[in-house]
Design a protein around this motif. Structure first.
Motif: not given
Length: 165
Positions: A17-18, A108-110, A157-158, A23-26
């Motif tokens: 994902v982007e 996506g991202c790392e 991701e889901t 970041f938002d999940a944190w």
């Protein structure tokens, strides 16, 4: 609090994902209560003030006990970097420093996660005791974050989370 010993835990995870989503999940309390040190079913508190100097708090209820984690945001640079303190007051007054760095990659991202773990040795500990404690804190933290990051991956991701950490 002198003679504090430290060890560093570093973990790298990839997400399909982007960077903004991870970041938002944190920082988003609705997302935090689904993976960050807690699960929706056991979460009692998921509160934060996502600004430099702002604080956060998670309270999770497990096996008849409340576990509280708190901290303060030290640096917020969306969607690239987040630095905050992490403390569980029922176990120690020492604060760890956590740095989350997120970069875009082709898939996506790392995310690079770094935790500076602080351990306060007991008065009679030998150097071997300190090394053993640092290893146990490191390995225990790594195990816990591994479980959380599985949930984070599933969540971003889901959009849902079903693991039982």
């Amino acid at each position: 609090m002198n003679n504090i010993s430290t060890t560093t835990l570093k973990m790298i995870r990839e997400f399909n994902v982007e960077p903004e989503r991870v970041f938002d999940a944190w920082l988003n309390p609705v997302m935090m209560k689904k993976w960050f040190f807690t699960l929706e079913g056991t979460n009692k508190v998921a509160r934060n003030d996502p600004k430099v100097g702002g604080d956060w708090e998670i309270v999770d209820h497990r096996e008849g006990k409340d576990y509280r984690a708190v901290g303060e945001y030290l640096e917020i640079d969306p969607p690239k970097k987040l630095v905050f303190t992490f403390k569980m007051p029922q176990f120690s007054e020492l604060e760890d420093i956590i740095t989350v760095e997120i970069k875009e990659i082709s898939t996506g991202c790392e995310m690079t996660f770094t935790q500076l773990i602080h351990v306060s040795p007991e008065e009679n500990w030998t150097k071997a005791d300190i090394e053993k404690a640092l290893g146990e804190y490191h390995d225990g933290s790594e195990h816990g974050w591994n479980l959380m990051f599985m949930g984070l991956k599933e969540l971003v991701e889901t959009g849902d989370i079903s693991y039982k950490g």
